[in-house]
Design an enzyme around this catalytic site. Structure first.
Site, short mmCIF file in Angstrom:
data_model
loop_
_atom_site.label_atom_id
_atom_site.label_comp_id
_atom_site.label_asym_id
_atom_site.label_seq_id
_atom_site.Cartn_x
_atom_site.Cartn_y
_atom_site.Cartn_z
CG HIS A 12 -1.86 1.18 1.19
ND1 HIS A 12 -3.07 1.10 0.55
CD2 HIS A 12 -1.77 2.43 1.68
CE1 HIS A 12 -3.68 2.27 0.67
NE2 HIS A 12 -2.91 3.10 1.35
CB CYS A 13 1.95 3.39 -2.68
SG CYS A 13 3.04 4.78 -3.00
N PRO A 14 1.74 5.08 0.35
CG PRO A 14 3.36 5.83 1.86
CD PRO A 14 2.99 4.66 1.00
N GLY A 34 -1.67 6.82 -2.38
CA GLY A 34 -2.89 6.68 -1.58
C GLY A 34 -3.68 5.43 -1.91
CE LYS A 35 -5.49 2.95 -6.94
NZ LYS A 35 -6.24 3.24 -8.14
#
Length: 130
Positions: free
Chosen positions: A89-91, A94-95
């Site tokens: 999950h990539c900050p 955001g997804k």
């Protein structure tokens, strides 16, 4: 995080040489396109279908979202959905980064690295000549 430094580079460094200006526009634009592709694409969300049964081949049931999913799919605890071949999950986007967005995410990382290298080397060259 990409747009503001790029615009500052174009304004302050790009005025000294046309190659710096157009190179920053090119590498910055490629970075934004790759980022948008990774951030706005479906990562491979596993949706619940009415016809799903537990008797199919290599599938498992997710305990969190109660969906029948392939063995490669994993549950994302940030998004609360199962993603096919979940990487992370990539900050920044955001997804989730999954099977369908992994190529775009790698393209974003490569474009970002080239853009940062271009901006840093361009600034050093302009200040060294000046």
């Amino acid at each position: 995080l990409v747009l503001v430094p790029t615009v500052a580079f174009i304004i302050f460094i790009g005025e000294h040489h046309w190659a710096a200006r157009y190179g920053a526009v090119l590498t910055g634009g490629a970075t934004l396109v790759a980022f948008s592709s990774a951030a706005c694409s479906d990562p491979g969300v596993i949706y619940r279908e009415a016809s799903q049964t537990g008797n199919e081949g290599d599938v498992h049931s997710c305990r969190r979202c109660d969906v029948i999913r392939p063995h490669e799919a994993r549950h994302c605890y940030e998004c609360q959905v199962c993603i096919d071949d979940l990487d992370h999950h990539c900050p920044w986007t955001g997804k989730c980064i999954g099977k369908r967005t992994l190529f775009a995410f790698h393209a974003f990382l490569i474009c970002l690295s080239v853009h940062i290298l271009f901006v840093v080397v361009g600034a050093i060259v302009v200040f060294a000549v000046k």
